[in-house]
Motif scaffolding. Structure first.
Motif, PDB file in Angstrom:
ATOM      1  N   MET A  51       1.188  -1.111  -0.528  1.00 54.81           N
ATOM      2  CA  MET A  51      -0.108  -0.326   0.198  1.00 54.81           C
ATOM      3  C   MET A  51       0.784   1.311  -0.216  1.00 54.81           C
ATOM      4  O   MET A  51       1.738   1.518   0.738  1.00 54.81           O
ATOM      5  CB  MET A  51      -1.260  -0.079   1.093  1.00 54.81           C
ATOM      6  N   LEU A  52       0.518   2.177  -0.968  1.00 57.50           N
ATOM      7  CA  LEU A  52       1.469   3.360  -2.013  1.00 57.50           C
ATOM      8  C   LEU A  52       0.892   4.474  -0.134  1.00 57.50           C
ATOM      9  O   LEU A  52       1.965   4.969   0.372  1.00 57.50           O
ATOM     10  CB  LEU A  52       1.110   3.845  -2.815  1.00 57.50           C
ATOM     11  N   PHE A  53      -0.077   4.207   0.336  1.00 62.46           N
ATOM     12  CA  PHE A  53      -0.415   5.917   1.804  1.00 62.46           C
ATOM     13  C   PHE A  53      -1.128   4.912   2.184  1.00 62.46           C
ATOM     14  O   PHE A  53      -2.051   3.937   2.344  1.00 62.46           O
ATOM     15  CB  PHE A  53      -1.132   7.231   0.778  1.00 62.46           C
ATOM     16  N   ASP A  54      -1.390   5.003   3.097  1.00 61.82           N
ATOM     17  CA  ASP A  54      -2.374   5.057   4.819  1.00 61.82           C
ATOM     18  C   ASP A  54      -3.954   5.836   4.301  1.00 61.82           C
ATOM     19  O   ASP A  54      -3.846   7.033   3.948  1.00 61.82           O
ATOM     20  CB  ASP A  54      -1.870   5.496   6.323  1.00 61.82           C
ATOM     21  N   ASP A  55      -4.809   4.729   4.190  1.00 65.09           N
ATOM     22  CA  ASP A  55      -6.396   4.700   3.537  1.00 65.09           C
ATOM     23  C   ASP A  55      -7.481   5.247   4.984  1.00 65.09           C
ATOM     24  O   ASP A  55      -8.734   4.395   4.653  1.00 65.09           O
ATOM     25  CB  ASP A  55      -6.435   4.511   2.303  1.00 65.09           C
ATOM     26  N   THR A  56      -6.597   4.756   5.895  1.00 68.16           N
ATOM     27  CA  THR A  56      -7.579   5.374   7.181  1.00 68.16           C
ATOM     28  C   THR A  56      -7.762   5.792   7.914  1.00 68.16           C
ATOM     29  O   THR A  56      -6.453   6.849   8.447  1.00 68.16           O
ATOM     30  CB  THR A  56      -7.220   3.322   7.987  1.00 68.16           C
ATOM     31  N   TYR A  57      -8.731   6.079   8.673  1.00 68.72           N
ATOM     32  CA  TYR A  57      -8.976   7.467   9.956  1.00 68.72           C
ATOM     33  C   TYR A  57      -9.412   7.214  11.111  1.00 68.72           C
ATOM     34  O   TYR A  57     -10.031   6.129  10.847  1.00 68.72           O
ATOM     35  CB  TYR A  57      -9.360   9.195   8.769  1.00 68.72           C
ATOM     36  N   LYS A  58      -9.505   7.894  11.889  1.00 66.87           N
ATOM     37  CA  LYS A  58     -10.098   7.397  13.046  1.00 66.87           C
ATOM     38  C   LYS A  58     -10.625   8.383  13.481  1.00 66.87           C
ATOM     39  O   LYS A  58     -11.046   9.564  12.909  1.00 66.87           O
ATOM     40  CB  LYS A  58      -9.058   8.137  14.160  1.00 66.87           C
TER      41      LYS A  58
ATOM     42  N   ILE B 158      -9.241  23.327  21.981  1.00 66.34           N
ATOM     43  CA  ILE B 158     -10.541  22.151  21.311  1.00 66.34           C
ATOM     44  C   ILE B 158      -9.904  21.315  19.958  1.00 66.34           C
ATOM     45  O   ILE B 158      -9.912  20.160  20.043  1.00 66.34           O
ATOM     46  CB  ILE B 158     -12.275  22.663  21.547  1.00 66.34           C
ATOM     47  N   LEU B 159      -9.539  22.263  19.776  1.00 66.16           N
ATOM     48  CA  LEU B 159      -9.031  21.916  17.784  1.00 66.16           C
ATOM     49  C   LEU B 159      -7.360  20.792  18.414  1.00 66.16           C
ATOM     50  O   LEU B 159      -8.100  19.804  17.888  1.00 66.16           O
ATOM     51  CB  LEU B 159      -8.814  22.923  16.896  1.00 66.16           C
TER      52      LEU B 159
ATOM     53  N   GLN C 166      -5.383  13.620  19.298  1.00 65.04           N
ATOM     54  CA  GLN C 166      -5.465  12.430  18.325  1.00 65.04           C
ATOM     55  C   GLN C 166      -6.029  12.019  17.639  1.00 65.04           C
ATOM     56  O   GLN C 166      -6.231  10.499  17.507  1.00 65.04           O
ATOM     57  CB  GLN C 166      -7.256  12.685  19.971  1.00 65.04           C
ATOM     58  N   ASP C 167      -5.489  12.405  16.261  1.00 64.78           N
ATOM     59  CA  ASP C 167      -5.621  12.391  15.252  1.00 64.78           C
ATOM     60  C   ASP C 167      -7.390  12.018  15.447  1.00 64.78           C
ATOM     61  O   ASP C 167      -7.418  11.094  14.056  1.00 64.78           O
ATOM     62  CB  ASP C 167      -4.480  11.375  14.718  1.00 64.78           C
ATOM     63  N   VAL C 168      -8.299  12.555  14.984  1.00 66.87           N
ATOM     64  CA  VAL C 168      -9.613  12.168  15.214  1.00 66.87           C
ATOM     65  C   VAL C 168      -9.890  13.080  14.206  1.00 66.87           C
ATOM     66  O   VAL C 168      -9.970  14.571  14.250  1.00 66.87           O
ATOM     67  CB  VAL C 168     -10.588  12.315  16.409  1.00 66.87           C
TER      68      VAL C 168
END
Length: 204
Positions: free
Chosen positions: A1-8, A84-85, A91-93
């Motif tokens: 996989m060339l790049f991460d395609d998941t997110y939290k 808040i941001l 937390q990378d959400v």
């Protein structure tokens, strides 16, 4: 996989509370995909807390860290929405809003006190929520003749693609989600199926 395609993102909303010098800060972490959803949640929380002094929030809608929205709602600039941001970013959400409701306790907290209070309420809300990992997908509609059905289904099975809608007749159509990391591979195979056309609809 060339790049991460998941997110939290937040799978189940959470609520956290922080108190300081009589002021009460109630944080809500809520999954959102659109600005309209954000406005709806904000209106609901304002209605639930009509006597609160401030309703500060920050939201992220994409995996791009430079795309966000925030609001200090009358608190000194940078003392509410920004902490808040920063909690969402640390937390990378994403696809999430954190709203912090403040009941004023009569004692001013000063900028450092406010930053700490809004940050802590946001952290507590996220801690009480359930964070899940999802895949970035592009949704496409495919149109093809009935005779090509087996070929198309073979490609779908090979890549474990998720079918969202389907209709099979002389002319067949399928709406499906394709993970970004394998998009070019899948479309390359679709290009080889005679009489098949596809159209990009939206991204998840």
């Amino acid at each position: 996989m060339l790049f991460d395609d998941t997110y939290k993102t937040v799978g189940r909303p959470g609520e956290g509370i922080f108190r300081d010098k009589g002021s009460k800060f109630i944080g809500y972490a809520i999954p959102v995909k659109t600005e309209q959803e954000l406005k709806d949640h904000l209106a609901r929380i304002r209605a639930e807390h009509p006597k609160a002094r401030h309703y500060c929030w920050a939201a992220r809608f994409t995996t791009d860290r430079s795309v966000f929205k925030l609001n200090d709602d009358g608190e000194p600039s940078g003392s509410a929405g920004r902490p808040i941001l920063n909690t969402l970013l640390s937390q990378d959400v994403t696809n999430t809003v954190v709203i912090v409701v403040r009941y004023f306790g009569g004692t001013l907290l000063g900028i450092p006190g406010l930053i700490n209070a809004y940050k802590t309420a946001a952290v507590e809300a996220l801690k009480e929520s359930v964070i899940i990992e999802l895949s970035l997908t592009d949704v496409y509609s495919l149109h093809f003749g009935y005779l090509e059905m087996n070929t198309v289904m073979r490609v779908l099975k090979e890549h474990d693609l998720q079918i969202l809608e389907q209709s099979f007749d002389n002319e067949c159509s399928i709406t499906l989600g394709i993970r970004k990391s394998i998009l070019n591979q899948v479309l390359g195979k679709m290009d080889k199926v005679s009489g098949l056309s596809y159209k990009y609809l939206y991204s998840n």
